[in-house]
Design an enzyme around this catalytic site. Structure first.
Site, mmCIF file in Angstrom:
data_model
loop_
_atom_site.group_PDB
_atom_site.id
_atom_site.type_symbol
_atom_site.label_atom_id
_atom_site.label_comp_id
_atom_site.label_asym_id
_atom_site.label_seq_id
_atom_site.Cartn_x
_atom_site.Cartn_y
_atom_site.Cartn_z
ATOM 1 C CG HIS A 83 -4.553 -0.160 -29.497
ATOM 2 N ND1 HIS A 83 -3.465 -0.667 -30.595
ATOM 3 C CD2 HIS A 83 -3.765 1.095 -29.405
ATOM 4 C CE1 HIS A 83 -2.387 0.173 -30.932
ATOM 5 N NE2 HIS A 83 -2.661 1.323 -30.345
ATOM 6 C CG ASP B 58 -4.310 5.170 -29.049
ATOM 7 O OD1 ASP B 58 -4.228 4.049 -29.249
ATOM 8 O OD2 ASP B 58 -3.191 5.972 -28.981
ATOM 9 C CG HIS C 204 0.407 8.688 -31.340
ATOM 10 N ND1 HIS C 204 -1.017 9.008 -30.487
ATOM 11 C CD2 HIS C 204 0.498 7.497 -30.964
ATOM 12 C CE1 HIS C 204 -1.414 7.967 -30.204
ATOM 13 N NE2 HIS C 204 -0.399 6.797 -30.392
HETATM 14 ZN ZN LIG Z 1 -1.838 2.951 -30.667
#
Ligand SMILES: [Zn+2]
Length: 460
Positions: free
Chosen positions: A67, A328, A277
């Site tokens: 992100h 991430d 994850h």
């Molecule tokens: Zn994420």
């Protein structure tokens, strides 16, 4: 001789004293690059006069989960609030921050994050992109506004992109309404599929690929997920799953099943799926997920930063699972740092060393690196991986003359980079473009200057 020019030599040829190929370390490696791809690989070949010469060559690393806009928040959430700080309190902070960002800001931060990724050795990014709307949820005139900004940022920085537009529909399990602060992300399924339709033609013309990203089982219900899967074609599908214990418990309360268990029951997961994850798996989930062919994108730095938990990477690899890494939240951007923490987290838990090595591959650094190159390519929808004909020309040159590399060779070069944290990434070629030279992105000054003024505005 280390000047990139697409015009002067066609095809471009990179020559390495030693390079890590799918066939192992080889000497005198010539990589012919044409149209952004590796056209031909030779080894035990002498350098030709026009070859661009390096000492050590390794494949570029895919970044399976990012992100990018969150890069601008790095370092701003590291103080304790009133309650117990965890993922959920961090998320509140992130919501407040993103509310200030315009499309220009998103583009500027994303572009700079991609520069940093390239400098660290990430050559292709899977951008899990969910900020679709204006603040308070108003629509932009073009529904693809922010997606196009991400593509523009990737093009300017010269990184490979698999854009993963996100469907974020609900505020929690059981179709809970979207919260006020989630309105910037919210789309309904029809909007989402129209966005994908619009982007699919555009992505092809600019040379990027497109995947689908139902955000998570808490933000997307069974009906929406089914609608997405029905339209996927050959595209990758990425979903956050089992990052947080609270999420696992809420999923169990909703469905009687844990998130990964639910996905395994309702879909025949395959190598087009990427679960992000998968921090909290039981043994059955771990074994079945590995057998499915789906990739797990572990994000060790972010998972550590948010207090999520530790992915059991060695057990997953032992079960023949496909493993990738992602940066991430981008609180820190570093290929070596992600790989190092993946290994170290498990060392601290099981109190042994060289956890991710295997009987066939004694070098921990080599196994970590190669597995994540392979898994990352799979997650991002690239058929070929590594320095092989047909693959993207994603190549890293390491500095053999750095003091940290003294007396090392081959796998120990990798280990000195990954575990010694030596700054040895000198040159990076992404999709056949020479984007990083002598450790610095070639457009860094201009891109950093826009980022600097963006950040000053956002934090004022
Ligand atoms: Zn994420």
């Amino acid at each position: 001789v280390q000047q990139w020019s697409a015009v002067a030599h066609s095809p471009i040829v990179l020559w390495f004293e030693r390079a890590l190929l799918p066939e192992g370390w080889q000497a005198g490696v010539r990589l012919e690059i044409a149209e952004g791809r590796v056209a031909r690989v030779q080894w035990q070949a002498p350098a030709q006069p026009n070859d661009i010469r390096y000492r050590i060559g390794i494949p570029g690393m895919p970044n399976a989960h990012s992100h990018a806009f969150q890069r601008a928040m790095s370092g701003l959430t590291e103080r304790r609030g009133a309650a117990n700080d965890d993922f959920w309190s961090w998320r509140e902070w992130m919501y407040r921050f993103v509310d200030r960002m315009t499309p220009d800001d998103i583009e500027a931060v994303t572009r700079f994050a991609y520069v940093e990724m390239l400098e660290s050795g990430f050559t292709h990014v899977g951008e899990f992109h969910y900020v679709h709307n204006a603040p308070q949820g108003a629509r932009y005139a073009d529904r693809a506004e922010t997606s196009l900004r991400v593509m523009a940022a990737a093009r300017d920085a010269g990184i490979g992109l698999t854009l993963l537009p996100v469907l974020y529909r609900y505020g929690g399990f059981g179709a809970a309404p979207i919260a006020e602060r989630q309105r910037r992300f919210a789309l309904d399924v029809d909007d989402y599929l129209a966005l994908i339709e619009q982007l699919s033609s555009h992505a092809a013309t600019v040379g990027f690929s497109l995947g689908l990203a139902p955000h998570s089982l808490r933000a997307v219900g069974p009906a929406e997920l089914a609608a997405i899967v029905a339209t996927r074609g050959s595209r990758p599908i990425h979903i956050h799953a089992a990052e947080q214990l609270a999420e696992v418990n809420a999923c169990t309360a909703w469905s009687g099943q844990r998130p990964v268990e639910w996905l395994l029951t309702h879909y025949s997961l395959d190598d087009r799926w990427c679960l992000v994850h998968a921090t909290h798996l039981n043994d059955v989930e771990l074994t079945q997920l590995a057998a499915s062919g789906a990739t797990v994108a572990a994000c060790p730095i972010t998972e550590a930063n948010l207090g999520d938990g530790v992915f059991r990477a060695e057990e997953f690899l032992h079960a023949k699972g496909a493993l990738a890494i992602g940066s991430d939240s981008n609180v820190e951007i570093g290929v070596a740092a992600e790989l190092r923490l993946l290994e170290y987290s498990r060392r601290l838990q099981v109190r042994r060393r060289n956890i991710l090595a295997s009987p066939e591959r004694a070098s921990t650094a080599r196994r970590l690196f190669e597995q994540c190159v392979f898994g990352g390519a799979r997650a991002l929808g690239n058929a070929a991986y590594g320095l092989a004909a047909g693959g993207r020309a994603d190549v890293i040159a390491l500095d053999a003359s750095h003091i940290a590399m003294l007396g090392r060779d081959d796998d120990d070069w990798l280990a000195s980079w990954i575990f010694g944290a030596a700054p040895v990434v000198t040159d990076v070629w992404a999709g056949g473009k020479h984007v990083v030279q002598n450790g610095r992105h070639r457009q860094r000054a201009a891109i950093e200057s826009v980022y600097r003024s963006t950040l000053q505005k956002l934090l004022s």
